[in-house]
Design an enzyme around this catalytic site. Structure first.
Site, PDB file in Angstrom:
ATOM      1  N   GLU A  39       0.826  -1.214   0.000  1.00  7.98           N
ATOM      2  CA  GLU A  39       0.000   0.000   0.000  1.00  7.98           C
ATOM      3  C   GLU A  39       0.860   1.263   0.000  1.00  7.98           C
ATOM      4  OE1 GLU A  39      -3.316   2.432   2.663  1.00  7.98           O
ATOM      5  OE2 GLU A  39      -2.306   0.686   3.514  1.00  7.98           O
ATOM      6  N   GLU A  97     -11.635   3.300   6.070  1.00  9.30           N
ATOM      7  CA  GLU A  97     -10.533   3.925   6.796  1.00  9.30           C
ATOM      8  C   GLU A  97     -10.692   5.437   6.749  1.00  9.30           C
ATOM      9  OE1 GLU A  97      -6.500   1.906   7.126  1.00  9.30           O
ATOM     10  OE2 GLU A  97      -6.017   3.633   5.875  1.00  9.30           O
TER      11      GLU A  97
END
Length: 201
Positions: A81, A179
């Site tokens: 990521e 998130e």
């Protein structure tokens, strides 16, 4: 599930920390296995003072090859990521291109790109087109609205109607990570999701 972040926001790309990084991978595998979580984000970390990005990249490549084998033994997937450079200056990588180049060089069948739409939008923009173009390389999505990282229904620059249409058209069946920093209570911040759920009972 992430490998342990520690003070450097991960250890995967930190020269001289290979043993410590692999310990975090084994620890994450243990916890992931206990809760039946199939994916682990292999955190790269911030480039240490005095180190070059090239040295960090070489270390990351070596570590990922070993980590991929460890994950394979448990039928798990590892993800990479990139984190946008505005939020976390100095983190090893910030663009999907960097992650994809590393994935191609490692060549492991169980390593994929983890697409956080907030980071992608903040770093590159044009997020919906990027999702369409990169979809086959992505194992996991995390979502938040940009630029303020609130819930997807908040005013911002990402078209989440279009994003969820892409997932529907592709037959996406996996979990999506939420998130974001809610503007109100947790319950209020989840109301937006009802329009996208197949079953809201």
């Amino acid at each position: 599930m992430n490998t342990a972040a520690g003070d450097s926001v991960g250890l995967g790309a930190i020269p001289g920390k290979s043993v410590d990084f692999l310990k975090t991978v084994k620890e994450a595998i243990k916890y992931a296995n206990a809760v039946d979580c199939p994916m682990i984000h292999l955190m790269a970390g911030k480039i240490p003072v005095g180190q070059t990005k090239e040295a960090c990249r070489a270390q990351f490549l070596d570590n990922l090859k070993i980590a991929a084998d460890l994950l394979k033994d448990y039928g798990m997937v590892g993800t990479l990521e990139p984190i946008n450079s505005k939020m976390l200056p100095g983190y090893f990588y910030s663009t999907p291109e960097e992650a994809l180049n590393i994935l191609e060089e490692v060549g492991a069948e169980n390593l994929f790109y983890q697409c956080d739409l907030f980071h992608l939008e903040t770093e590159k923009g044009n997020t919906i087109e990027n999702v369409k173009n990169l979809y086959e390389k992505i194992a996991h999505f995390q979502i938040a609205q940009a630029p303020d990282r609130h819930e997807p229904s908040h005013d911002g620059t990402i078209d989440y109607d279009e994003f969820f249409k892409i997932l529907e058209d592709k037959g996406f069946e996996n979990y999506i990570g939420l998130e974001y920093a809610p503007k109100g209570t947790t319950q209020e911040s989840l109301e937006w999701a009802k329009k996208y759920l197949r079953n809201t009972n």
